[in-house]
Design a protein around this motif. Sequence first.
Motif, PDB file in Angstrom:
ATOM      1  N   GLU A 171     -10.669 -42.856  -4.286  1.00  0.00           N
ATOM      2  CA  GLU A 171     -10.361 -44.314  -3.790  1.00  0.00           C
ATOM      3  C   GLU A 171      -9.144 -44.139  -3.074  1.00  0.00           C
ATOM      4  O   GLU A 171      -9.208 -44.862  -1.901  1.00  0.00           O
ATOM      5  CB  GLU A 171     -10.332 -45.170  -5.032  1.00  0.00           C
ATOM      6  N   ALA A 194     -17.600 -39.103  -5.148  1.00  0.00           N
ATOM      7  CA  ALA A 194     -16.931 -38.662  -5.970  1.00  0.00           C
ATOM      8  C   ALA A 194     -17.641 -37.920  -6.879  1.00  0.00           C
ATOM      9  O   ALA A 194     -17.430 -36.810  -7.175  1.00  0.00           O
ATOM     10  CB  ALA A 194     -16.277 -39.695  -6.757  1.00  0.00           C
ATOM     11  N   LYS A 195     -19.094 -38.208  -7.282  1.00  0.00           N
ATOM     12  CA  LYS A 195     -20.012 -37.494  -7.937  1.00  0.00           C
ATOM     13  C   LYS A 195     -20.355 -36.498  -7.347  1.00  0.00           C
ATOM     14  O   LYS A 195     -20.597 -35.446  -7.818  1.00  0.00           O
ATOM     15  CB  LYS A 195     -21.212 -38.669  -8.208  1.00  0.00           C
ATOM     16  N   HIS A 196     -20.923 -36.452  -6.172  1.00  0.00           N
ATOM     17  CA  HIS A 196     -21.322 -35.331  -5.489  1.00  0.00           C
ATOM     18  C   HIS A 196     -20.116 -34.276  -5.242  1.00  0.00           C
ATOM     19  O   HIS A 196     -20.635 -33.068  -5.297  1.00  0.00           O
ATOM     20  CB  HIS A 196     -21.749 -35.691  -4.071  1.00  0.00           C
ATOM     21  N   SER A 202     -12.310 -37.177  -9.499  1.00  0.00           N
ATOM     22  CA  SER A 202     -12.174 -38.221  -9.906  1.00  0.00           C
ATOM     23  C   SER A 202     -12.108 -39.534  -8.836  1.00  0.00           C
ATOM     24  O   SER A 202     -11.542 -39.366  -7.742  1.00  0.00           O
ATOM     25  CB  SER A 202     -10.478 -38.147 -10.465  1.00  0.00           C
ATOM     26  N   GLN A 203     -13.010 -40.524  -9.395  1.00  0.00           N
ATOM     27  CA  GLN A 203     -13.434 -41.589  -8.595  1.00  0.00           C
ATOM     28  C   GLN A 203     -12.081 -42.203  -8.128  1.00  0.00           C
ATOM     29  O   GLN A 203     -12.041 -42.685  -6.984  1.00  0.00           O
ATOM     30  CB  GLN A 203     -14.464 -42.488  -9.303  1.00  0.00           C
ATOM     31  N   LYS A 204     -11.391 -42.474  -9.132  1.00  0.00           N
ATOM     32  CA  LYS A 204     -10.092 -43.474  -8.670  1.00  0.00           C
ATOM     33  C   LYS A 204      -8.947 -42.604  -7.743  1.00  0.00           C
ATOM     34  O   LYS A 204      -8.596 -43.163  -6.919  1.00  0.00           O
ATOM     35  CB  LYS A 204      -9.124 -43.897 -10.066  1.00  0.00           C
ATOM     36  N   GLN A 252     -21.200 -45.068  -0.897  1.00  0.00           N
ATOM     37  CA  GLN A 252     -19.959 -45.723  -1.867  1.00  0.00           C
ATOM     38  C   GLN A 252     -19.152 -44.475  -2.553  1.00  0.00           C
ATOM     39  O   GLN A 252     -19.541 -43.540  -2.563  1.00  0.00           O
ATOM     40  CB  GLN A 252     -20.951 -46.212  -3.033  1.00  0.00           C
ATOM     41  N   ILE A 253     -17.864 -45.179  -2.828  1.00  0.00           N
ATOM     42  CA  ILE A 253     -17.158 -44.224  -3.368  1.00  0.00           C
ATOM     43  C   ILE A 253     -17.490 -43.372  -4.565  1.00  0.00           C
ATOM     44  O   ILE A 253     -17.307 -42.276  -4.585  1.00  0.00           O
ATOM     45  CB  ILE A 253     -15.649 -44.839  -3.860  1.00  0.00           C
ATOM     46  N   ALA A 254     -18.399 -44.156  -5.417  1.00  0.00           N
ATOM     47  CA  ALA A 254     -18.967 -43.063  -6.585  1.00  0.00           C
ATOM     48  C   ALA A 254     -19.752 -42.314  -6.028  1.00  0.00           C
ATOM     49  O   ALA A 254     -19.756 -41.367  -6.876  1.00  0.00           O
ATOM     50  CB  ALA A 254     -19.515 -44.440  -7.374  1.00  0.00           C
ATOM     51  N   GLU A 255     -20.411 -42.523  -5.154  1.00  0.00           N
ATOM     52  CA  GLU A 255     -21.453 -41.528  -4.734  1.00  0.00           C
ATOM     53  C   GLU A 255     -20.726 -40.135  -4.078  1.00  0.00           C
ATOM     54  O   GLU A 255     -21.131 -38.914  -4.560  1.00  0.00           O
ATOM     55  CB  GLU A 255     -22.629 -42.087  -3.734  1.00  0.00           C
ATOM     56  N   GLY A 293     -19.432 -49.669   1.383  1.00  0.00           N
ATOM     57  CA  GLY A 293     -19.033 -48.232   1.042  1.00  0.00           C
ATOM     58  C   GLY A 293     -17.928 -47.842   2.287  1.00  0.00           C
ATOM     59  O   GLY A 293     -17.523 -48.683   3.139  1.00  0.00           O
TER      60      GLY A 293
END
Lengths: 135, 135
Positions: A42, A31-33, A37-39, A26-29, A63
């Motif tokens: 994206e 981005a966090k790692h 910035s998630q957006k 997933q994008i969120a994963e 994902g």
Amino acid sequence: MLSKKTKYGLKALTFLAKVEGKEPVQIAEIAKHENISQKFLESILLTLRRNGFLGSKKGKGGGYYLIKEPKDIPMTTVMRVLEGPIAMVPCVSLNFYEKCDDCPDEGECSVHKLMLQVRDSALEVYRNNTLADLL
Amino acid sequence: MLSKKTKYGLKALTFLAKVEGKEPVQIAEIAKHENISQKFLESILLTLRRNGFLGSKKGKGGGYYLIKEPKDIPMTTVMRVLEGPIAMVPCVSLNFYEKCDDCPDEGECSVHKLMLQVRDSALEVYRNNTLADLL
DNA sequence: TTATTACCCTATCATTTTAGTAGGGAATAC
DNA sequence: GTATTCCCTACTAAAATGATAGGGTAATAA
């Protein structure tokens, strides 16, 4: 200067290449790692998908995932998609050639002469590196 | 992408290196010959003077002139003064080093690994070229 | 079928950089 | 003293960059 877009894109590709198996991430994963910035990430992943580097899956458990082997992804193509021309001036670009407005004669231009060498040396590096080499 | 500032600066240096003798050349003459906005070129020549590449003379018959032999002007120093860091990311820069905000470990960073090679290959080109080599 | 997950897509925005302009000041030659 | 030419600061328009907002749509699980 390398843009954040390219930097983040490379990091994301590297991250996906390191994933065990080929399950979507997933994008969120990502981005966090990678502290991105998630957006923003994206939109980068979107262009990587549109350009044939990534596949995606929607819905739960969805994902992004690589659709090629890392060793089959040369840095030349990654850089051209994310960063644009590898040459520092359009008049020495292989894929994005453009004549200079000033400069009546490219053969006589000192900038042209120097930047040709810079382009070739950069190209050699990018050609000698695939995604697999960065792991 | 190479900035116009650097491009124009290189062209001006080349022009001055080609001049017979060491008589000062007026900004206007360089600007006209190289198709550069005169005022913009003025500011570029000023920084080249402040950084020890050029000398200047005011008043009638004044202008700019090289204060070193072209063969003693390496492209590394010209590029660093006009364009800034040769590295594409601060974390691989020799003269302008800075740590990345993201990126906990440079040794593990794929971008770092790639950009180190790009820096070294560019450096080699700039080190192998003096102003004399561009004439 | 319905809710949820997660990608898809467009538009907008703040900031920085770039390229160029304006205008007067200071030194020099004649 | 006057014309010439560099010196210097400040300003500005346009573009690129990095990021945000917010809803749309497809796929999946239950």
